[in-house]
Scaffold this motif. Structure first.
Motif, mmCIF file in Angstrom:
data_model
loop_
_atom_site.group_PDB
_atom_site.id
_atom_site.type_symbol
_atom_site.label_atom_id
_atom_site.label_comp_id
_atom_site.label_asym_id
_atom_site.label_seq_id
_atom_site.Cartn_x
_atom_site.Cartn_y
_atom_site.Cartn_z
ATOM 1 N N ALA A 10 10.154 -3.305 -3.916
ATOM 2 C CA ALA A 10 9.987 -2.148 -3.034
ATOM 3 C C ALA A 10 8.556 -1.629 -3.084
ATOM 4 C CB ALA A 10 10.966 -1.040 -3.430
ATOM 5 N N PHE A 11 7.998 -1.600 -4.310
ATOM 6 C CA PHE A 11 6.630 -1.097 -4.481
ATOM 7 C C PHE A 11 5.629 -1.963 -3.722
ATOM 8 C CE2 PHE A 11 2.562 -1.483 -6.715
ATOM 9 C CZ PHE A 11 2.109 -0.170 -6.639
ATOM 10 N N PHE A 12 5.743 -3.279 -3.914
ATOM 11 C CA PHE A 12 4.803 -4.166 -3.248
ATOM 12 C C PHE A 12 5.018 -4.180 -1.738
ATOM 13 C CE2 PHE A 12 4.419 -6.089 -7.544
ATOM 14 C CZ PHE A 12 3.058 -5.896 -7.694
ATOM 15 N N GLY A 13 6.271 -3.973 -1.306
ATOM 16 C CA GLY A 13 6.527 -3.904 0.127
ATOM 17 C C GLY A 13 5.830 -2.713 0.759
ATOM 18 N N LEU A 14 5.906 -1.549 0.085
ATOM 19 C CA LEU A 14 5.219 -0.360 0.581
ATOM 20 C C LEU A 14 3.713 -0.557 0.572
ATOM 21 C CD1 LEU A 14 7.307 2.473 -1.134
ATOM 22 C CD2 LEU A 14 7.189 1.987 1.315
ATOM 23 N N ALA A 15 3.215 -1.189 -0.493
ATOM 24 C CA ALA A 15 1.771 -1.425 -0.607
ATOM 25 C C ALA A 15 1.280 -2.331 0.510
ATOM 26 C CB ALA A 15 1.446 -2.028 -1.968
ATOM 27 N N LEU A 16 2.054 -3.396 0.796
ATOM 28 C CA LEU A 16 1.661 -4.309 1.866
ATOM 29 C C LEU A 16 1.696 -3.613 3.221
ATOM 30 C CD1 LEU A 16 3.511 -7.559 0.729
ATOM 31 C CD2 LEU A 16 1.015 -7.235 0.873
ATOM 32 N N ALA A 17 2.715 -2.749 3.423
ATOM 33 C CA ALA A 17 2.810 -2.017 4.689
ATOM 34 C C ALA A 17 1.618 -1.087 4.859
ATOM 35 C CB ALA A 17 4.112 -1.209 4.737
ATOM 36 N N ALA A 18 1.224 -0.440 3.751
ATOM 37 C CA ALA A 18 0.075 0.464 3.811
ATOM 38 C C ALA A 18 -1.197 -0.309 4.130
ATOM 39 C CB ALA A 18 -0.077 1.221 2.494
ATOM 40 N N CYS A 19 -1.360 -1.461 3.493
ATOM 41 C CA CYS A 19 -2.554 -2.277 3.753
ATOM 42 C C CYS A 19 -2.597 -2.729 5.204
ATOM 43 C CB CYS A 19 -2.579 -3.490 2.831
ATOM 44 S SG CYS A 19 -2.914 -3.073 1.101
ATOM 45 N N ALA A 20 -1.441 -3.163 5.716
ATOM 46 C CA ALA A 20 -1.378 -3.620 7.109
ATOM 47 C C ALA A 20 -1.706 -2.474 8.054
ATOM 48 C CB ALA A 20 0.012 -4.175 7.421
ATOM 49 N N SER A 21 -1.174 -1.276 7.734
ATOM 50 C CA SER A 21 -1.439 -0.119 8.574
ATOM 51 C C SER A 21 -2.913 0.220 8.574
ATOM 52 C CB SER A 21 -0.614 1.079 8.086
ATOM 53 O OG SER A 21 -0.825 2.187 8.916
ATOM 54 N N ALA A 22 -3.533 0.181 7.398
ATOM 55 C CA ALA A 22 -4.964 0.499 7.291
ATOM 56 C C ALA A 22 -5.807 -0.512 8.045
ATOM 57 C CB ALA A 22 -5.370 0.555 5.826
ATOM 58 N N GLN A 23 -5.392 -1.782 8.017
ATOM 59 C CA GLN A 23 -6.153 -2.824 8.706
ATOM 60 C C GLN A 23 -6.093 -2.672 10.220
ATOM 61 O OE1 GLN A 23 -4.489 -6.406 7.099
ATOM 62 N NE2 GLN A 23 -5.586 -6.238 5.154
ATOM 63 N N ASP A 24 -5.056 -1.997 10.713
ATOM 64 C CA ASP A 24 -4.944 -1.770 12.152
ATOM 65 C C ASP A 24 -5.964 -0.758 12.662
ATOM 66 O OD1 ASP A 24 -2.875 -3.558 12.435
ATOM 67 O OD2 ASP A 24 -1.306 -2.048 12.172
ATOM 68 N N GLY A 25 -6.648 -0.094 11.769
ATOM 69 C CA GLY A 25 -7.635 0.898 12.162
ATOM 70 C C GLY A 25 -7.130 2.300 11.915
ATOM 71 N N PRO A 26 -7.986 3.299 12.105
ATOM 72 C CA PRO A 26 -7.597 4.683 11.826
ATOM 73 C C PRO A 26 -6.634 5.234 12.864
ATOM 74 C CG PRO A 26 -9.777 4.618 12.800
ATOM 75 C CD PRO A 26 -9.377 3.184 12.563
ATOM 76 N N ARG A 49 -3.660 14.783 3.696
ATOM 77 C CA ARG A 49 -2.250 14.553 3.350
ATOM 78 C C ARG A 49 -1.601 13.545 4.297
ATOM 79 N NH1 ARG A 49 0.438 17.742 -0.182
ATOM 80 N NH2 ARG A 49 -0.809 19.337 -1.230
ATOM 81 N N MET A 50 -1.968 13.588 5.555
ATOM 82 C CA MET A 50 -1.428 12.615 6.508
ATOM 83 C C MET A 50 -1.911 11.207 6.178
ATOM 84 S SD MET A 50 -1.675 14.691 10.137
ATOM 85 C CE MET A 50 -1.196 13.233 11.085
ATOM 86 N N THR A 51 -3.147 11.064 5.739
ATOM 87 C CA THR A 51 -3.678 9.758 5.347
ATOM 88 C C THR A 51 -2.852 9.152 4.223
ATOM 89 O OG1 THR A 51 -5.937 10.251 6.063
ATOM 90 C CG2 THR A 51 -5.680 8.586 4.339
ATOM 91 N N ILE A 52 -2.511 9.970 3.249
ATOM 92 C CA ILE A 52 -1.689 9.491 2.128
ATOM 93 C C ILE A 52 -0.290 9.118 2.610
ATOM 94 C CG2 ILE A 52 -0.612 10.176 -0.048
ATOM 95 C CD1 ILE A 52 -3.086 11.984 -0.507
#
Length: 320
Positions: A10-26, A49-52
């Motif tokens: 679950a942790f790595f899934g959230l981390a990967l989702a966050a990375c993918a989201s960040a790569q899509d741009g701001p 707070r929204m960024t987090i």
């Protein structure tokens, strides 16, 4: 062991989702007004707070001009992927369609509600030289001095303008509005005695009221604002029909997937309800909200129905 594996997965899934989201741009928050205005201040209070929460950088992009309409046109043309938001006051998405025969955007067609950020009340205020200490005294003074029955507003066609129309109808007093180019010049003239009364949002009046430079005679909400607990509402003063608040709210582009909208709503509401953010908003003269998309849609419909007959009765058209 299985529980540990599930936790790690679950942790790595959230981390990967966050990375993918960040790569899509701001994620952009469009603000149709210059830096330092109410919409801008709210947006900047929330971005960290929204960024987090969203796992992607959230940035504020100011697109001032045409009373917020340039930002609205930019939102209309944005991709429906949840990466473009707009924070705007009620004037942009409720009053503009009511006062413009030709508008380049239709909020119902092109925008999707996300979250109400905060309500703002309005107040009727007089300057330090006014003989009126209460609303009743002001009404009596206006009736005795009809040539001076004017009130300033920060602009034409916004909530303070039509709240004045509502006040005039309820009290039977013929009030004439004087539009200014912003709240600051209005308040300056109010303090200096160049205009006998003014109607504007609490955030414009708060510090001057506390310093004794202007007197708020009544506020526009159903309850007293937490920013001005010692100032009564018009309803308290016997005018049950004089009520109306504005709001600052977030929209995104129409056809954005509902799960994406819900995720954005949750991030905004969570940020607003953080105690330090709530305190800052109240200090600015705002009533913090943080709603769901459905709650916001309901509020837009209610406010459109509330203000439409008042705008129509006034005969005001912004583009004539």
């Amino acid at each position: 062991m299985n529980a540990l594996l599930r936790t790690l997965s679950a942790f790595f899934g959230l981390a990967l989702a966050a990375c993918a989201s960040a790569q899509d741009g701001p994620i952009r928050i469009l603000v149709g007004f210059p830096p330092g205005g109410e919409s801008d201040v709210i947006a900047r209070l929330l971005v960290d707070r929204m960024t987090i929460s969203l796992g992607a950088p959230v940035i504020v992009e100011n697109k001032p001009g045409a009373g917020g309409m340039l930002a609205a046109e930019a939102l209309k043309n944005a991709a429906p992927d949840g990466r473009t938001l707009m924070i705007s006051p009620i004037a942009v998405t409720v009053f503009a369609p009511l006062t413009h025969a030709k508008l380049r955007y239709d909020p119902i067609r092109y925008f999707a509600p996300v979250s109400l950020a905060a309500y703002f009340q309005m107040a009727l205020a007089v300057g330090p030289g006014s003989p009126a200490k209460t609303l009743q005294e002001y009404i009596a003074w206006v009736r005795a001095n009809p040539a001076k029955a004017t009130y300033g507003t920060p602009t034409a066609g916004g909530p303070p303008h039509f709240f004045g129309v509502m006040l005039a109808r309820a009290t039977g007093v013929d009030l004439v509005f004087v539009p200014y180019k912003g709240g600051a010049p209005l308040v300056n003239d109010l303090i200096g005695g160049q205009v006998p009364a003014g109607i504007t949002v609490l955030s414009e009046l708060l510090k001057h009221h506390e310093a004794g430079k202007v007197r708020m005679l009544g506020t526009s909400g159903s309850e007293r604002s937490p920013s001005t607990p010692n100032v009564p509402t018009f309803k308290e003063l016997g005018f049950a029909d004089i009520e109306g608040v504005g709001w600052q709210a977030f929209h995104t582009t129409a056809k954005t997937p509902r799960p994406t909208i819900d995720r954005l709503s949750l991030a905004i509401a969570s940020a607003i309800k953080a105690p330090e953010i709530t305190e800052r908003l109240i200090a600015l003269g705002l009533d913090p909200v943080g709603s769901t998309a459905d709650e916001m849609a309901k509020r837009i419909a209610e406010d459109t129905a509330r203000w439409a007959p008042i705008v129509k009765a006034s005969g005001f058209r912004a583009d004539e």
